[in-house]
Design a protein around this motif. Structure first.
Motif, PDB file in Angstrom:
ATOM      1  N   ILE A  65      14.130  61.914  43.377  1.00  0.00           N
ATOM      2  CA  ILE A  65      12.959  61.914  42.307  1.00  0.00           C
ATOM      3  C   ILE A  65      13.046  63.553  42.303  1.00  0.00           C
ATOM      4  O   ILE A  65      12.560  64.282  43.167  1.00  0.00           O
ATOM      5  N   GLN A  66      13.340  63.947  41.117  1.00  0.00           N
ATOM      6  CA  GLN A  66      13.216  65.305  40.959  1.00  0.00           C
ATOM      7  C   GLN A  66      11.726  65.747  39.713  1.00  0.00           C
ATOM      8  O   GLN A  66      11.820  65.291  38.807  1.00  0.00           O
ATOM      9  N   PHE A  67      11.205  66.756  40.480  1.00  0.00           N
ATOM     10  CA  PHE A  67       9.739  66.946  39.598  1.00  0.00           C
ATOM     11  C   PHE A  67      10.170  68.576  39.258  1.00  0.00           C
ATOM     12  O   PHE A  67      10.355  69.447  39.853  1.00  0.00           O
ATOM     13  N   ALA A  73       1.224  62.191  42.730  1.00  0.00           N
ATOM     14  CA  ALA A  73       2.265  61.263  42.438  1.00  0.00           C
ATOM     15  C   ALA A  73       2.432  60.220  43.490  1.00  0.00           C
ATOM     16  O   ALA A  73       2.857  60.412  44.427  1.00  0.00           O
ATOM     17  N   THR A  80       7.034  61.821  32.187  1.00  0.00           N
ATOM     18  CA  THR A  80       6.356  63.186  31.815  1.00  0.00           C
ATOM     19  C   THR A  80       5.050  63.257  31.846  1.00  0.00           C
ATOM     20  O   THR A  80       4.557  62.501  31.197  1.00  0.00           O
ATOM     21  N   TYR A  96       6.219  55.871  41.601  1.00  0.00           N
ATOM     22  CA  TYR A  96       7.499  56.646  41.050  1.00  0.00           C
ATOM     23  C   TYR A  96       8.236  55.887  39.907  1.00  0.00           C
ATOM     24  O   TYR A  96       8.720  54.550  40.474  1.00  0.00           O
ATOM     25  N   GLU A 146       9.210  63.983  35.659  1.00  0.00           N
ATOM     26  CA  GLU A 146       9.739  63.303  36.895  1.00  0.00           C
ATOM     27  C   GLU A 146      10.878  62.508  36.524  1.00  0.00           C
ATOM     28  O   GLU A 146      10.950  61.770  35.635  1.00  0.00           O
ATOM     29  N   THR A 154      14.236  60.443  37.508  1.00  0.00           N
ATOM     30  CA  THR A 154      14.581  59.660  38.537  1.00  0.00           C
ATOM     31  C   THR A 154      15.313  58.292  38.034  1.00  0.00           C
ATOM     32  O   THR A 154      14.914  57.861  36.957  1.00  0.00           O
ATOM     33  N   TRP A 213       0.504  58.631  38.202  1.00  0.00           N
ATOM     34  CA  TRP A 213      -0.158  59.921  38.694  1.00  0.00           C
ATOM     35  C   TRP A 213      -1.685  59.690  38.687  1.00  0.00           C
ATOM     36  O   TRP A 213      -2.349  58.833  37.691  1.00  0.00           O
ATOM     37  N   LEU A 261       2.232  63.779  47.428  1.00  0.00           N
ATOM     38  CA  LEU A 261       3.357  63.062  47.017  1.00  0.00           C
ATOM     39  C   LEU A 261       3.254  61.666  48.249  1.00  0.00           C
ATOM     40  O   LEU A 261       3.032  61.904  49.411  1.00  0.00           O
TER      41      LEU A 261
END
Length: 671
Positions: free
Chosen positions: A466-468, A434, A441, A437, A456, A458, A425, A482
């Protein structure tokens, strides 16, 4: 040298600071603004498979190297002794310090703190710091710069101090660095970078980076003049990258003339120079020079795993050429700096490719052994000369061992995963970005003062989602950048399970919105199997950011050499001399089967590989190893190998390159 009592008190006070509250200046005029700003060390906490990787490092050499490696253990010069006073201890700290803060490991934090405390307390009245010099060992005080020692290891220690400051806010660091850099400013004309070694000349870009970082903290104008001096005395990488003749000559020459200008580690470090110089003069041509140099490097020397060759010289694009582990981690760091300065997504793609492919394969599962040189098409790991331009007298450059080859990689490899983790990040000044990847956290403060935590979750780079999850105390507006990778044809975004937008690959997108507590943003990056073309018309199989290699089972044997300790050799237990069929190149998806499993725990070995691709191939009987080297069969311009090929098709199992040890990654194509 001062006693440590005041230093210890200062650390205790600094430890009470909120690390995330430490100011990270974007740019102070006249320096160019950063496109993306590094977040304080500790804001990002790796999770999932990445956390496991860092814990393995803590339990292995990164956490314990000083306890058994004699150069660090015995009478260490960076603790006031007569032992190592050059690069090896700073190299180790450059990875161990961020590791301690990434996983909040107190024993490791306490361990590295000793070296930081001693280094700060070692500062002489002149501003010089570090191990006791020969003059001082003879009982005399330093009265002139020529009684000091090499600038180079102090460049590394400045990087260590920056990271320590970002993590702790230690109030001693800024005056310490200011005093030292003023000493350097006062003495560089008399004692230039190259006075003691060419390493300082080749690696002056790291010095310049620290000068501009400190200027952004303090605004001390002498630092701008110091930056000009350092640029003048550093190897002219910017000229090399833009002039282009250098990279072509490097492809043809591995002799002793100007070999430091072809040394792959120096090149990896030098890559940052045009971007860092851009901060000082804002000339956009410098950024184009970097792009030209990077593209030329990868065209003439690039290999499927994402790195350019260097064994130790740059050595062309044949998949039998080696690459030094130090060169990988230094190139990664240069790209992380280039990302911050330029915001170019091409460098983000390049960073992920080498991180997820080239880097993991070169260390063992326990992070206690490494190769000095890896080979892309590596069908044997053994003592020998191979095709390296630096064969090393004892033939130890290809084997796995804690000290095999040169020990710079024993101490320098630790910064690879740690600095990658700290650059997942960035701040945009008004929001967050971001840009690469992996599971983590993030907890940080937004410019308005609100604290935000983003989880994050994944399995990337193995899985395509990828789930935020955004945790804020109340609704808050901020932009979120992103990256859509260049390999992705079309990405999809969902907000709380509902479609939000789609975007093509190779760009940075910005979501400017008011985020609600518990918002879930899902980025879907569909991964399809493709092939890419490499040296001598070879083909590699890819899926997303990963390159896939033929899994070659290995017989492992352990040996010992008096001069270098234990080492491991690997010999193939199965066949490797296969060509890929034309049908796979024409339609990779239809001719491969992808099998996925959850990427949990340690992932970087053949048994734990989260992705396996199966396909068909045919054996090439005449493709045999000579002295451990599988020289690439030559294909005609139509792309096919013309020699004898078996009529029998066989099943091939491909695993991520980073999970392999023996492998073929660049395949001939057969009809």
């Amino acid at each position: 040298m001062r006693a440590l009592s005041f230093a210890v008190l200062a650390v205790l006070l600094a430890g009470t600071l909120n690390a995330q509250a430490v100011k990270t200046a974007s740019a102070r005029p006249p320096l160019a603004p950063l496109r993306y700003v590094e977040l304080p060390l500790g804001a990002i906490k790796p999770q999932g498979w990445l956390r496991t990787q860092l814990e393995v490092m803590r339990d292995g050499t990164t956490g314990h190297l000083d306890e058994y490696y004699w150069k660090l253990k015995n009478d260490n010069g960076w603790l006031g002794g007569k032992g190592d006073g050059w690069e090896e201890t700073p190299y180790w700290l450059d990875g161990a310090v961020p590791l301690a803060h990434l996983i909040d490991d107190k024993p490791l934090t306490d361990k590295v703190q000793r070296y930081i405390d001693w280094s700060i307390s070692s500062q002489r009245k002149s501003g010089y710091f570090g191990p006791v010099t020969k003059t001082e060992r003879d009982g005399k005080p330093m009265t002139a710069c020529d009684q000091g020692e090499d600038w180079w290891p102090r460049m590394v220690m400045l990087k260590v101090m920056q990271q320590h400051y970002q993590a702790t806010g230690d109030k001693r660091v800024i005056p310490f660095m200011t005093k030292y850099l003023r000493y350097q400013y006062d003495n560089l004309k008399t004692c230039p970078l190259g006075k003691w070694s060419e390493w300082s000349t080749a690696r002056g870009g790291d010095n310049l980076m620290s000068v501009y970082w400190l200027y952004n903290q303090t605004g001390e104008t002498f630092l701008l003049e110091l930056g000009k001096l350092i640029s003048q005395q550093t190897t002219p990488w910017t000229q090399y990258f833009g002039g282009r003749n250098w990279v072509m000559q490097a492809a043809a020459q591995q002799n002793g003339t100007a070999w430091m200008d072809r040394h792959a580690v120096n090149v990896g470090m030098g890559l940052k120079l045009p971007a860092v110089q851009y901060l000082g003069n804002r000339d956009p041509k410098l950024l184009q020079t970097l792009k030209t140099g990077w593209n030329d490097l990868m065209l003439l020397h690039g290999l499927p795993h994402g790195m350019f060759s260097g064994d130790e010289d740059l050595h062309g694009n044949d998949p039998t050429q080696g690459i030094e582990l130090c060169a990988i981690v230094e190139t990664m760091f240069s790209l992380e700096q280039a990302i911050s300065i330029t915001g170019d997504p091409a460098y983000m793609d390049a960073l992920e490719r080498m991180t997820f492919n080239a880097m993991p394969t070169q260390t063992t599962d326990d992070y206690n052994n490494r190769q000095y040189f890896q080979v892309a098409n590596q069908v044997e790991v053994s003592r020998g000369v191979f095709d390296f331009s630096l064969p090393f007298d004892r033939g130890m450059n290809n084997v796995f061992g804690p000290y095999a080859g040169y020990t710079c990689c024993t101490v320098n490899m630790h910064q690879g995963w740690t600095k990658f983790s700290t650059h997942l990040w960035y701040s945009t000044g008004t929001g967050l970005a971001a840009l690469t990847y992996a599971p983590n956290t993030l907890t940080t403060k937004l410019p308005g003062g609100s604290t935000v935590t983003i989880r994050e979750e994944t399995g990337y780079p193995f899985t395509d989602q990828i789930q935020f999850t955004i945790d804020v105390p109340r609704a808050v507006a901020f932009p979120l950048d992103l990256r859509i990778p260049g390999w992705c044809k079309l990405a999809s975004l969902l907000l709380n399970g509902k479609p939000l937008r789609t975007d093509k690959g190779g760009q940075i997108i910005t979501l400017q919105r008011t985020w609600q507590p518990g918002d879930i943003l899902t980025l879907q990056l569909p991964m399809t199997v493709t092939t890419s073309n490499w040296a001598k018309n070879s083909r590699s199989v890819e899926r997303g950011p990963l390159v896939y290699a033929l899994h070659v089972p290995a017989a492992t044997s352990t040996h010992e050499l008096k001069e270098e300790g234990t080492y491991v050799e690997l010999k193939p237990k199965g066949d490797w001399n296969f060509g890929l069929p034309q049908s796979l190149v024409k339609d990779p998806v239809a001719n491969t089967t992808v099998t996925l499993k959850n990427p949990a725990g340690f992932v970087w070995n053949a048994g734990n590989a989260p992705v396996v691709i199966t396909t068909r191939g045919r054996k090439i009987p005449g493709w045999k190893a000579t002295n451990g080297v599988a020289h690439q069969p030559v294909s005609a311009r139509d792309g096919f190998y013309k020699g004898e090929v078996s009529d029998k098709e066989e099943t091939l199992t491909l695993i991520p390159y980073g999970c392999s040890k023996l492998r073929i990654v660049a395949f001939p194509v057969v009809r």
